[in-house]
Design an enzyme around this catalytic site. Structure first.
Site, mmCIF file in Angstrom:
data_model
loop_
_atom_site.group_PDB
_atom_site.id
_atom_site.type_symbol
_atom_site.label_atom_id
_atom_site.label_comp_id
_atom_site.label_asym_id
_atom_site.label_seq_id
_atom_site.Cartn_x
_atom_site.Cartn_y
_atom_site.Cartn_z
ATOM 1 N N LYS A 53 0.843 -1.204 0.000
ATOM 2 C CA LYS A 53 0.000 0.000 0.000
ATOM 3 C C LYS A 53 0.878 1.254 0.000
ATOM 4 O O LYS A 53 0.621 2.208 -0.736
ATOM 5 C CB LYS A 53 -0.951 -0.018 1.211
ATOM 6 N N GLN A 97 -5.085 -1.831 9.334
ATOM 7 C CA GLN A 97 -4.853 -3.139 8.716
ATOM 8 C C GLN A 97 -5.411 -4.243 9.618
ATOM 9 O O GLN A 97 -5.167 -4.254 10.816
ATOM 10 C CB GLN A 97 -3.343 -3.332 8.469
ATOM 11 N N ASP A 120 -11.259 2.090 3.208
ATOM 12 C CA ASP A 120 -11.492 0.645 3.054
ATOM 13 C C ASP A 120 -12.974 0.366 2.786
ATOM 14 O O ASP A 120 -13.331 -0.738 2.369
ATOM 15 C CB ASP A 120 -11.093 -0.093 4.343
#
Ligand code: GUN
Length: 293
Positions: A53, A97, A120
């Site tokens: 990322k 995460q 997300d």
């Protein structure tokens, strides 16, 4: 005839070129899109995802900062960090995460992310909007699967899509996305899961089959109809003494056998993975564009 291999890497590279232009346009207005990532602990898969990322962000010109918290962090410490990134105007996107340590309430942490910065697309407000067909950040893997299908000439419109797996990250939001009455969607969707007796009965009816179960070779060639388009979302580490790392990545599909039967199939690695990261970058840029209005 052997299947066409759909390269997520190539589709992702072409989207990233578009993203670089959108970042340049924002920078002309004095805005640098920013992404704040929270990583807890040292889980090797999580570390590798976060690294991908950060690399992707750098490539397209997004400012990225990873806050790496110790594995023993408390829920309160994680919530405090989310709050800090929520308030920091340098970040248009904030992500935590997953998975988090077992003593941490994951839902509580996700709910704490500002819905405007939720790149997300996991916040219940955004998942609710997705289900209602309202504009919202789309969860990155489902968004990547849709873009990969559309951009490689296999639009799900009017097709029967069979999804194996009902996770909150992939299966459920992908079903919501592909059933929408919108271009690039409008599919008939079936979701199969561990409670589905005779999985093969359903997979054999698929025009597009999405494997998102998290089990190596869970989908075998006898479960795939001739001419089907197969999207393999699985990322499984299996021991491999020939690899310097001691493992290799495989998907949820028996790739070698299925490619003799399917019309098209995505490889692992180099399929859905690069698309997921790219859609995260897209969501971050979209958040910055929205906040610039
Ligand atoms: N862990 C596995 N997939 C994902 C994802 O898409 N986002 C986050 N934040 N964590 C993950």
């Amino acid at each position: 005839m052997a299947a066409k291999i759909i390269s997520g890497k190539e589709v992702a590279a072409s989207i990233r070129e578009e993203l670089k232009e959108r970042v340049a346009a924002l920078k002309k207005k004095g805005i640098t899109p920013g992404l704040g990532v929270i990583l807890v602990g040292e889980d090797p898969a999580s570390v590798s995802y976060v690294t991908a990322k950060a690399k992707g962000a750098e490539e397209v010109g997004i400012f990225e900062e990873t806050v790496h918290l110790p594995a023993e962090s408390s829920e309160e410490e994680i919530l405090k960090t989310v709050d800090r990134l929520n308030r920091d105007p340098r970040f248009h996107g904030v992500l935590v995460q997953l998975p988090l340590p077992k003593w941490v309430n994951t839902e509580k942490v996700i709910n704490y992310i500002s819905p405007e910065k939720d790149v997300d697309g996991f916040h219940p407000i955004n998942l609710g909007k997705l289900l209602r067909g309202e504009p919202c950040p789309l969860p990155c893997t489902p968004y990547g699967v849709q873009q990969m299908l559309v951009r490689s000439g296999y639009s799900p419109e009017g097709k029967h899509v069979v999804i194996c797996g009902r996770s909150n990250i992939v299966g459920k939001p992908l079903a919501a996305l592909l059933m929408q009455k919108k271009p690039g969607a409008n599919a008939t969707v079936t979701i199969c899961h561990t409670g589905t007796p005779d999985l093969k009965k359903f997979t054999l009816q698929a025009e597009i089959l999405v494997a998102a179960m998290g089990a190596p070779k869970a989908i075998t060639a006898d479960m795939v109809p001739e001419g089907c388009v197969v999207i393999d979302v699985g990322v499984n580490r299996v021991p491999d003494p020939n690899s310097p790392k001691g493992f290799k990545l495989v998907g949820d599909c028996d790739f070698e056998a299925i490619k003799e039967k399917a019309a098209a199939i995505t490889p692992v690695p180099g399929g859905v993975g690069p698309m997921t990261v790219t859609m995260l970058l897209m969501n971050t840029i979209e958040a910055a564009e929205r906040m610039a209005l």
